[in-house]
Motif scaffolding. Structure first.
Motif, mmCIF file in Angstrom:
data_model
loop_
_atom_site.group_PDB
_atom_site.id
_atom_site.type_symbol
_atom_site.label_atom_id
_atom_site.label_comp_id
_atom_site.label_asym_id
_atom_site.label_seq_id
_atom_site.Cartn_x
_atom_site.Cartn_y
_atom_site.Cartn_z
ATOM 1 N N GLU A 163 5.748 -1.720 8.051
ATOM 2 C CA GLU A 163 4.880 -2.851 8.391
ATOM 3 C C GLU A 163 3.453 -2.608 7.922
ATOM 4 O O GLU A 163 2.794 -3.518 7.406
ATOM 5 N N ASN A 164 2.955 -1.386 8.099
ATOM 6 C CA ASN A 164 1.596 -1.060 7.663
ATOM 7 C C ASN A 164 1.464 -1.118 6.141
ATOM 8 O O ASN A 164 0.434 -1.548 5.626
ATOM 9 N N CYS A 165 2.499 -0.695 5.438
ATOM 10 C CA CYS A 165 2.440 -0.693 3.973
ATOM 11 C C CYS A 165 2.507 -2.105 3.391
ATOM 12 O O CYS A 165 1.868 -2.389 2.382
ATOM 13 N N ARG B 192 0.829 -1.207 0.000
ATOM 14 C CA ARG B 192 0.000 0.000 0.000
ATOM 15 C C ARG B 192 0.861 1.254 0.000
ATOM 16 O O ARG B 192 1.924 1.293 0.617
ATOM 17 N N ALA C 262 1.804 -5.023 5.014
ATOM 18 C CA ALA C 262 0.909 -6.011 5.630
ATOM 19 C C ALA C 262 -0.120 -6.506 4.622
ATOM 20 O O ALA C 262 -0.659 -5.716 3.833
ATOM 21 N N ASN D 255 7.198 0.788 11.759
ATOM 22 C CA ASN D 255 5.728 0.703 11.779
ATOM 23 C C ASN D 255 5.124 1.135 10.456
ATOM 24 O O ASN D 255 4.167 0.531 9.976
ATOM 25 N N GLU E 88 -3.666 -7.746 3.381
ATOM 26 C CA GLU E 88 -5.025 -7.431 3.788
ATOM 27 C C GLU E 88 -5.722 -8.699 4.270
ATOM 28 O O GLU E 88 -5.523 -9.766 3.715
ATOM 29 N N CYS F 294 10.041 -0.369 1.450
ATOM 30 C CA CYS F 294 8.923 -1.321 1.515
ATOM 31 C C CYS F 294 9.106 -2.442 0.490
ATOM 32 O O CYS F 294 8.874 -3.614 0.799
#
Length: 168
Positions: free
Chosen positions: A161-163, A55, A165, A158, A167, A107
């Motif tokens: 990790e959010n990018c 993302r 992860a 963080n 879905e 990422c």
């Protein structure tokens, strides 16, 4: 009293100890076929499938949706002398002055490293002419020490990790 261990024999045998074969993904000299890929194109498609779900750090879209990552930007090069696959991933930031181009490159690197279970030499580059500071960013995202330092930063980790992860 007879012990359970009394039945064990300590005699020497002429039979050499059996060597346990390592899985192909642990062998640095394994071919693409031994690693489970049909050919270069299969590896390229696998990498693209990993990357397409990353993302964007600012927008609610994936890098594939924004055309930052594209299948034609993934190249399987000649393997190293140790037969380690060499991958070159090229990406195209949405604007020439994108402030998050380095984070996107990070990422991409982390996603590939975590997704592949075999050694790979990874080169990540911004598409030529697509960013005003592409040379500096390319140097940063291909420097192991800078990558390690970036991933030690809890805030940056963080974000990554959010990018990357998956879905749910």
């Amino acid at each position: 009293m007879i012990s359970f261990f009394s039945k064990l024999s300590l005699k020497q045998t002429d039979k050499p100890p059996e060597e346990i074969e390592k899985p192909a993904y642990m062998d640095k000299s394994a071919s693409l076929q031994e690693l489970g890929y049909k050919d270069d194109n299969d590896l390229r498609e696998t990498i693209y499938d990993f990357l397409r779900t990353i993302r964007d750090p600012e927008k609610p879209s994936t890098l594939e949706d924004l055309k930052v990552i594209y299948e034609e930007g993934i190249f399987v090069k000649e393997p190293t002398a140790d037969n380690v696959p060499v991958l070159r991933v090229e990406y195209n930031p949405t604007v020439p002055h994108c402030s998050l181009a380095t984070l996107i490159g990070l990422c991409i690197r982390i996603k590939i490293q975590r997704s592949l279970h075999h050694p790979v030499k990874l080169d990540i580059f911004i598409k030529k002419g697509a960013h005003t500071t592409e040379d500096e960013i390319n140097k940063q995202i291909n420097d192991k020490e800078r990558i390690a330092a970036a991933m030690e930063n809890p805030n940056l980790r963080n974000l990554v990790e959010n990018c990357i992860a998956e879905e749910e």
